[in-house]
Design a protein around this motif. Structure first.
Motif: not given
Length: 322
Positions: A92-96, A128-130
């Motif tokens: 799973p992905v945490i998209f920050m 993931i940090s954007v």
């Protein structure tokens, strides 16, 4: 590099605007607020932490993955240094999305990444940090489009990082919380445009969920700089006025110590989502605005409550959080 979604999102930008004639019926859902401070001061200085992230043990970073031509249209991918067993399946992905008043901030700030990556990457998540373009180079609506394009790009590349494109959880702090709340509100439209459905959204201490209400009450002067004076624009960037009840679930974390009382916005937004048949919950915390961000990932009842929400979204997520 311009993605097909970026072109399609021009339609989203035009459709996001709401009629000027809409009444501020939501005022009833938000209790009268005290006058806000005239200067945010350190309130926004601690939004993400002033230092860059030190990689936690067992975590590697793929830096500056592009999703557009601008130098700020980049994202960092955090994943285990040693690949996990393929038997476990994709991560799973945490998209920050970082905060900073829509004007500053960075994906590598310690408060944005440090404790979150240290806790969740070893448990089998990709984090993931954007980054995104900032005011005044672009308006807030374009910042939200950047976040949506970054999400679509990350989902399309997820398998190469051992991640599952269908198991993304959006997360954002401060201005980033507004942006992910806005993107989540437009989930049905974004999915029509080709974005893969995601699981839900954790909004960390946004005070701009109902933009017309915020702008009609005493507010920080920089809001006028960023959000202008046009009520049509306030409606256009307001998550409250975009939700339909068909969007993924929300968790609204809010600081009870902030002078502008963001929990009132969170409670009004959650009640509105629920009235439309959607799922939303509010998690008040006796923490500062910066602590809401930086402390998430530390062993605490706060982290556990956020994880309980994330685990409720998907059984694979729940299993990895055990």
């Amino acid at each position: 590099m311009t993605t097909p979604l970026a072109f399609r999102l021009r339609t989203w930008a035009s459709r996001a605007s709401l009629p000027l004639g809409l009444a501020l019926a939501s005022l009833a859902a938000v209790a009268p607020a005290r006058a806000q401070p005239t200067d945010p001061g350190s309130f926004f200085d601690d939004a993400g932490g002033g230092t860059t992230t030190t990689l936690p043990a067992g975590v590697q970073r793929i830096a500056d993955v592009p999703y557009g031509p601008d130098p700020l249209q980049r994202m960092d991918i955090y994943l285990p240094s040693t690949p996990r067993s393929s038997v476990e399946g994709p991560a799973p992905v945490i998209f920050m999305v970082h905060g900073g008043g829509w004007r500053r901030g960075d994906k590598a700030m310690s408060g944005v990444v440090q404790e979150k990556a240290a806790r969740w990457v070893p448990r089998g998540f990709v984090f993931i940090s954007v980054n995104y373009r900032l005011h005044p180079a672009v308006i807030v609506l374009q910042e939200a489009i950047d976040v949506a394009v970054a999400l679509d790009t990350a989902q399309k590349q997820a398998t190469q990082w051992g991640a599952d494109p269908t198991k993304f959880i959006l997360m954002g702090h401060s201005a980033g919380a507004h942006l992910v709340s806005f993107v989540n509100a437009h989930a049905p439209l974004l999915q029509q445009l080709g974005v893969t459905p995601w699981l839900g959204t954790v909004s960390l201490d946004s005070a701009l969920l109902n933009a017309p209400v915020v702008m009609s009450l005493p507010h920080y002067p920089f809001y006028d700089e960023v959000l202008g004076s046009d009520p049509a624009f306030w409606f256009a960037i307001s998550p409250y006025h975009a939700v339909t009840g068909a969007q993924p679930p929300y968790q609204f974390v809010c600081s009870t110590s902030r002078p502008d009382r963001p929990c009132l916005q969170a409670q009004g937004m959650a009640a509105h989502v629920q009235a439309l048949g959607g799922r939303a919950e509010v998690l008040p915390q006796d923490l500062t605005h910066g602590e809401i961000n930086a402390n998430l990932g530390l062993e605490s009842g706060y982290t556990q409550a956020v994880e309980a929400f994330m685990g409720s979204l998907d059984p694979v997520v729940a299993q990895r959080l055990r």
